[in-house]
Enzyme design. Sequence first.
Site, short mmCIF file in Angstrom:
data_model
loop_
_atom_site.label_atom_id
_atom_site.label_comp_id
_atom_site.label_asym_id
_atom_site.label_seq_id
_atom_site.Cartn_x
_atom_site.Cartn_y
_atom_site.Cartn_z
N HIS A 13 45.42 44.78 35.92
CA HIS A 13 44.91 45.80 36.83
C HIS A 13 45.32 47.17 36.31
O HIS A 13 46.49 47.36 35.94
CB HIS A 13 45.48 45.56 38.24
CG HIS A 13 44.94 46.51 39.26
ND1 HIS A 13 43.68 46.37 39.81
CD2 HIS A 13 45.47 47.64 39.79
CE1 HIS A 13 43.47 47.37 40.65
NE2 HIS A 13 44.54 48.15 40.66
N LEU B 19 38.92 35.70 44.27
CA LEU B 19 38.90 34.23 44.24
C LEU B 19 39.24 33.68 45.62
O LEU B 19 40.13 34.19 46.31
CB LEU B 19 39.90 33.72 43.21
CG LEU B 19 39.57 34.09 41.75
CD1 LEU B 19 40.75 33.77 40.83
CD2 LEU B 19 38.32 33.35 41.28
N GLY C 184 47.12 36.01 49.49
CA GLY C 184 47.72 37.19 50.13
C GLY C 184 46.96 38.42 49.71
O GLY C 184 45.76 38.37 49.48
N VAL D 134 45.22 41.45 47.82
CA VAL D 134 44.55 41.61 46.53
C VAL D 134 45.47 42.37 45.59
O VAL D 134 46.07 43.38 45.97
CB VAL D 134 43.23 42.40 46.72
CG1 VAL D 134 42.61 42.76 45.37
CG2 VAL D 134 42.25 41.58 47.54
N ARG E 19 30.36 32.77 49.39
CA ARG E 19 31.46 32.93 48.43
C ARG E 19 32.07 31.56 48.09
O ARG E 19 32.41 31.27 46.96
CB ARG E 19 32.50 33.83 49.10
CG ARG E 19 33.56 34.39 48.23
CD ARG E 19 34.34 35.45 48.99
NE ARG E 19 33.62 36.70 49.02
CZ ARG E 19 33.65 37.59 48.02
NH1 ARG E 19 34.36 37.35 46.94
NH2 ARG E 19 32.99 38.72 48.10
N ASN F 263 46.05 38.22 35.94
CA ASN F 263 45.07 39.31 35.99
C ASN F 263 45.68 40.57 35.40
O ASN F 263 46.92 40.71 35.37
CB ASN F 263 44.67 39.58 37.45
CG ASN F 263 43.62 40.67 37.59
OD1 ASN F 263 42.68 40.74 36.78
ND2 ASN F 263 43.78 41.53 38.58
C1 GRF Z 1 39.76 46.87 33.02
O1 GRF Z 1 40.20 48.19 33.24
C2 GRF Z 1 40.57 45.90 33.83
O2 GRF Z 1 41.90 46.26 33.97
C3 GRF Z 1 39.88 45.97 35.17
O3 GRF Z 1 38.51 46.07 34.86
C4 GRF Z 1 38.36 46.66 33.58
C5 GRF Z 1 37.57 45.68 32.76
O4 GRF Z 1 37.22 46.19 31.50
N1 GRF Z 1 40.26 44.85 36.00
P1 GRF Z 1 36.77 45.21 30.34
O5 GRF Z 1 35.59 44.39 30.87
O6 GRF Z 1 37.93 44.35 29.98
O7 GRF Z 1 36.34 46.11 29.21
#
Ligand code: GRF
Length: 190
Positions: free
Chosen positions: A107, A91, A141, A143, A63, A105
Site C-alpha cells: 500500500h 477480498l 477487519g 482495510v 462479490r 499486500n
Molecule cells: C501501487 O501503487 C500499489 O501500491 C497500489 O496500487 C498501485 C498499483 O500499481 N496498491 P501497479 O499496478 O503495481 O503498477
Amino acid sequence: MPLPRLAILVSGRGSNLRALLDAELPARVVGVFSSRPDAPALHIASARGVPTASQAVQDHASRAAFDEALLQQLDAWEADVIALAGYMRILTEPVLARFPERIVNIHPSLLPAFPGLHPHRQALERGVAWSGATVHLVEPGDVDGGRILAQEPVRVHPEDDEAALAARILEVEHRLYPAALRDFLAAFAA
Ligand code: GRF
C-alpha cells in the site's frame, strides 16, 4: 522442501507485478489473476510464461460469487501464498479464511496513515512531510489494517501533486515489495 506456490492478484498496470517477477523470489509463481480481463499486467505475466486468468466483475451477481470464482482458480493453481499487486478489490471472508496469514499486500502510504482509496491524495490533503510504502498482511477487519511486514518512508515535497508523489513512492514499492516478500516466503518455507 518444495517452494511455496505463489499466486499474484492484479487489476491494472502491473509495475509491482513486474518487480516481483523480476526478483526471482524463493517461490514458484503458479499464476497471475486479474479482476480486469484487459489489465496490462496480464501481458507482463504472459510474456514471462506465467499462467494467467481473469474474471470480469460484471459477469458475477455478487462479490461472493466473484470470490468463489477466484477461489476456484487459486485452488486449481494449488496456491499457498497470495501477493496482491495493485488488486483493486476487497477480498471477502471465504478467501481470507482459506489463506490465513498467507495474503500479502503493498500500500502506498505509511500505514496506519491513509488506508483505502487515494492514499496519495489523502497525504497531500493532510499536508504531511513524509509518506511512504507499507507491505502488510491482509487479515479480516479494517482495510489495509493487517500486520505490517515492512515500511519505508518517502519525502513529500511542497510542490507535489498526486502523480509526482505516486511516482516517488512507486520507486520504493518496487524495491520494498520483493524484499519483504522474499523474507516472508523464506519464513513460510522454513
Ligand atoms: C501501487 O501503487 C500499489 O501500491 C497500489 O496500487 C498501485 C498499483 O500499481 N496498491 P501497479 O499496478 O503495481 O503498477
